[in-house]
Design a protein around this motif. Sequence first.
Motif, PDB file in Angstrom:
ATOM      1  N   ILE A  34       0.896  -1.141  -0.015  1.00 40.94           N
ATOM      2  CA  ILE A  34      -0.063   0.033   0.108  1.00 40.94           C
ATOM      3  C   ILE A  34       0.763   1.503  -0.173  1.00 40.94           C
ATOM      4  CG2 ILE A  34      -1.911   1.223   1.387  1.00 40.94           C
ATOM      5  CD1 ILE A  34      -1.884  -1.805   2.467  1.00 40.94           C
ATOM      6  N   ARG A  35       0.814   1.951  -1.254  1.00 41.85           N
ATOM      7  CA  ARG A  35       1.029   2.684  -1.145  1.00 41.85           C
ATOM      8  C   ARG A  35       0.605   4.417  -0.973  1.00 41.85           C
ATOM      9  NH1 ARG A  35       3.752  -0.277  -4.201  1.00 41.85           N
ATOM     10  NH2 ARG A  35       5.833  -0.754  -4.044  1.00 41.85           N
ATOM     11  N   THR A  36       1.067   5.464  -0.143  1.00 38.29           N
ATOM     12  CA  THR A  36      -0.481   6.589  -0.152  1.00 38.29           C
ATOM     13  C   THR A  36      -0.038   7.720  -0.666  1.00 38.29           C
ATOM     14  OG1 THR A  36       1.261   7.335   1.872  1.00 38.29           O
ATOM     15  CG2 THR A  36      -0.451   5.605   1.995  1.00 38.29           C
ATOM     16  N   GLN A  37      -1.273   8.436  -1.622  1.00 40.68           N
ATOM     17  CA  GLN A  37      -0.356   9.892  -1.791  1.00 40.68           C
ATOM     18  C   GLN A  37      -1.895  10.615  -1.819  1.00 40.68           C
ATOM     19  OE1 GLN A  37      -0.551   8.168  -5.515  1.00 40.68           O
ATOM     20  NE2 GLN A  37      -2.831   8.588  -5.846  1.00 40.68           N
ATOM     21  N   ILE A  46       3.570   2.981   2.657  1.00 43.09           N
ATOM     22  CA  ILE A  46       4.670   3.449   2.417  1.00 43.09           C
ATOM     23  C   ILE A  46       4.343   4.733   2.186  1.00 43.09           C
ATOM     24  CG2 ILE A  46       6.477   3.388   0.694  1.00 43.09           C
ATOM     25  CD1 ILE A  46       5.828   0.666   0.482  1.00 43.09           C
ATOM     26  N   PRO A  47       4.475   5.655   2.074  1.00 44.39           N
ATOM     27  CA  PRO A  47       3.912   7.077   1.566  1.00 44.39           C
ATOM     28  C   PRO A  47       4.871   7.722   0.080  1.00 44.39           C
ATOM     29  CG  PRO A  47       4.621   7.869   3.863  1.00 44.39           C
ATOM     30  CD  PRO A  47       5.376   5.756   3.550  1.00 44.39           C
ATOM     31  N   TYR A  48       3.855   8.070  -0.682  1.00 42.44           N
ATOM     32  CA  TYR A  48       4.070   7.749  -2.225  1.00 42.44           C
ATOM     33  C   TYR A  48       5.198   9.284  -2.992  1.00 42.44           C
ATOM     34  CZ  TYR A  48       4.897   5.539  -7.032  1.00 42.44           C
ATOM     35  OH  TYR A  48       5.417   5.027  -7.638  1.00 42.44           O
ATOM     36  N   TYR A  49       2.914  10.247  -2.321  1.00 46.75           N
ATOM     37  CA  TYR A  49       3.539  11.070  -3.455  1.00 46.75           C
ATOM     38  C   TYR A  49       2.892  12.097  -2.769  1.00 46.75           C
ATOM     39  CZ  TYR A  49       5.269  10.142  -8.292  1.00 46.75           C
ATOM     40  OH  TYR A  49       5.607   9.841  -9.428  1.00 46.75           O
ATOM     41  N   MET A  50       3.751  13.491  -2.661  1.00 48.62           N
ATOM     42  CA  MET A  50       2.813  14.805  -2.468  1.00 48.62           C
ATOM     43  C   MET A  50       2.131  15.790  -3.939  1.00 48.62           C
ATOM     44  SD  MET A  50       4.100  18.529  -0.313  1.00 48.62           S
ATOM     45  CE  MET A  50       3.433  17.968   1.487  1.00 48.62           C
ATOM     46  N   PHE A  51       0.995  15.368  -3.919  1.00 49.19           N
ATOM     47  CA  PHE A  51       1.287  16.387  -5.518  1.00 49.19           C
ATOM     48  C   PHE A  51       0.322  17.604  -4.974  1.00 49.19           C
ATOM     49  CE2 PHE A  51      -0.010  12.095  -6.863  1.00 49.19           C
ATOM     50  CZ  PHE A  51       0.775  12.403  -7.547  1.00 49.19           C
ATOM     51  N   LEU A  52       0.370  19.002  -6.092  1.00 52.13           N
ATOM     52  CA  LEU A  52      -0.178  19.476  -6.282  1.00 52.13           C
ATOM     53  C   LEU A  52      -1.764  19.644  -6.549  1.00 52.13           C
ATOM     54  CD1 LEU A  52       2.745  22.178  -6.507  1.00 52.13           C
ATOM     55  CD2 LEU A  52       1.914  21.309  -4.853  1.00 52.13           C
ATOM     56  N   PRO A  53      -2.536  20.476  -6.279  1.00 55.06           N
ATOM     57  CA  PRO A  53      -3.992  20.249  -7.004  1.00 55.06           C
ATOM     58  C   PRO A  53      -3.955  21.025  -8.934  1.00 55.06           C
ATOM     59  CG  PRO A  53      -4.353  21.637  -5.098  1.00 55.06           C
ATOM     60  CD  PRO A  53      -2.345  21.910  -5.559  1.00 55.06           C
ATOM     61  N   ARG A  54      -4.376  20.041  -9.263  1.00 55.89           N
ATOM     62  CA  ARG A  54      -4.640  20.163 -10.095  1.00 55.89           C
ATOM     63  C   ARG A  54      -4.998  21.787 -11.279  1.00 55.89           C
ATOM     64  NH1 ARG A  54      -4.071  15.008 -13.968  1.00 55.89           N
ATOM     65  NH2 ARG A  54      -3.311  13.720 -12.767  1.00 55.89           N
ATOM     66  N   ASP A  55      -5.282  21.797 -12.848  1.00 54.46           N
ATOM     67  CA  ASP A  55      -5.695  23.259 -13.106  1.00 54.46           C
ATOM     68  C   ASP A  55      -7.273  22.936 -13.572  1.00 54.46           C
ATOM     69  OD1 ASP A  55      -4.273  21.537 -15.102  1.00 54.46           O
ATOM     70  OD2 ASP A  55      -4.004  23.170 -15.972  1.00 54.46           O
ATOM     71  N   THR A  94       9.878   8.726   2.736  1.00 58.32           N
ATOM     72  CA  THR A  94       9.981   8.602   0.911  1.00 58.32           C
ATOM     73  C   THR A  94       8.975   9.158   0.573  1.00 58.32           C
ATOM     74  OG1 THR A  94       8.118   6.783   2.221  1.00 58.32           O
ATOM     75  CG2 THR A  94      10.697   5.718   1.669  1.00 58.32           C
ATOM     76  N   ALA A  95       7.823  10.024   0.355  1.00 57.99           N
ATOM     77  CA  ALA A  95       6.883  10.472  -0.532  1.00 57.99           C
ATOM     78  C   ALA A  95       7.843  11.934  -1.463  1.00 57.99           C
ATOM     79  CB  ALA A  95       6.738  11.096  -0.057  1.00 57.99           C
ATOM     80  N   LYS A  96       7.656  11.111  -2.659  1.00 55.76           N
ATOM     81  CA  LYS A  96       8.444  12.518  -4.205  1.00 55.76           C
ATOM     82  C   LYS A  96       7.299  13.734  -3.675  1.00 55.76           C
ATOM     83  CE  LYS A  96      10.073   9.412  -7.170  1.00 55.76           C
ATOM     84  NZ  LYS A  96       8.817   8.137  -7.273  1.00 55.76           N
ATOM     85  N   GLY A  97       8.083  14.740  -4.101  1.00 56.60           N
ATOM     86  CA  GLY A  97       6.550  15.770  -3.346  1.00 56.60           C
ATOM     87  C   GLY A  97       7.594  17.624  -3.607  1.00 56.60           C
TER      88      GLY A  97
END
Length: 418
Positions: free
Chosen positions: A283-286, A313-322, A353-356
């Motif tokens: 389980i990866r999280t985002q 597993i922490p995976y991604y910190m995204f930014l809100p899309r346009d 471990t999260a990309k962002g």
Amino acid sequence: MEKFKSYTLGQLDKIPQLSGLSEEQIEEIKIVSSIYPFKTNNYVLEKLIDWNNIPDDPIFRLNFPHKEMLLTEDFEQLKQIRATGTDEEIKEVIYNIRMRLNPHPAGQVDLNSAYINDDKLEGIQHKYRDILLFFPSQSQTCHAYCTFCFRWPQFINDLDFKIQSKEIGPLLEYLHENPQISEVLFTGGDPMIMNSRVLDSYIEPLLKVDSIKTIRIGTKALSYWPYKFTTDEDAEGMLNVLAKVTKAGKHLGFMAHFNHPVELEPPVVKEAIDNLIKIGATIRTQSPLLRFINNSPETWTKMWEKQVQLNCIPYYMFLPRDTGAQHYFAETLERAHEIYTEAIRNCTGLASTAKGPVMSMTHGKVEILGVKDDLYTLRYVKHRDDSKTFKVFTAQSISPKPMWIGDLQEIKSEIMNY
Ligand code: SF4
């Protein structure tokens, strides 16, 4: 056994917890929900939202639309027309507002389409070399809707924008023609809204495709309805179908959406995670970084640490899309980078471990590596053209408050394109 009960816009008046809100607050929810889809359920209402903290409770903000998600002029126009206009006039205003909200960002419809000969395949997106996105028609809804969701047009019936397929045949044919694809991501909506029988009808044939090594499931069920994997009538059947993936020697990757640490607290979430791990899932999280919901470093540190304790597993910190209410939810790129850096700095090694912060845009996923004044160092963590993946580039802000890749201009125009 918990019984799932959902509430949509027409049933807003039947939600007991809303009786504490003023008429004006309820009317605001109704107005904004005429643009964005609305759905909640009994688990979110009873276990996640703190009703002593309304309207600022993060899960309330996550699930209930609110006035500021619309531009003031749009909100006022809608309010006015709903009070005085005909059905046709109301429809027209709603349609025009939705069209201004960029319902299909990042070239999803044109650039990501998959073709066999000249025939476009429904419900399939092929953006990156090795992974295919599949949108089963039975999963084009969720256990509840998130106010920030970039897929909001998927849930609106009178918009002809749905990406969906009922058929596995074309997908299999495409996979045979493209053996470089090693992963299929089930997405939606939420594929975990499907029952085990329907999911099985998609999974079983995929397991026979040798080139497919990984099945990914993008889901928020662990947050919005964890009973799916514990006490639901179909929970055992669902776990059995999912277990087929690992028994076939393939990787079963859950891409779990958690937006706030509160979602990890109910004991049933741990039970659900444990059951998935027992059948061999990883389980990866985002989550996106969202103003009013999770925009502090402490919140992310707490969330990532707790996820590691739960064996995720922490995976991604995204930014809100346009698209949609980006203007409301997005931090500036500089602030986003600060929040990410401080959150990671305070994490233990295994939780960092999260990309962002990462923007998922037309040509790939772009990570912000550094900010100095109006200069940005960035990197594609994934590009639709493989040769550009992991290339670092620099860009300059062309906006006083940059919140998206379109607010930056590459300094030497080689890599970045929109
Ligand atoms: S659960 Fe996922 S797909 Fe569904 S509304 Fe939330 S973010 Fe969108």
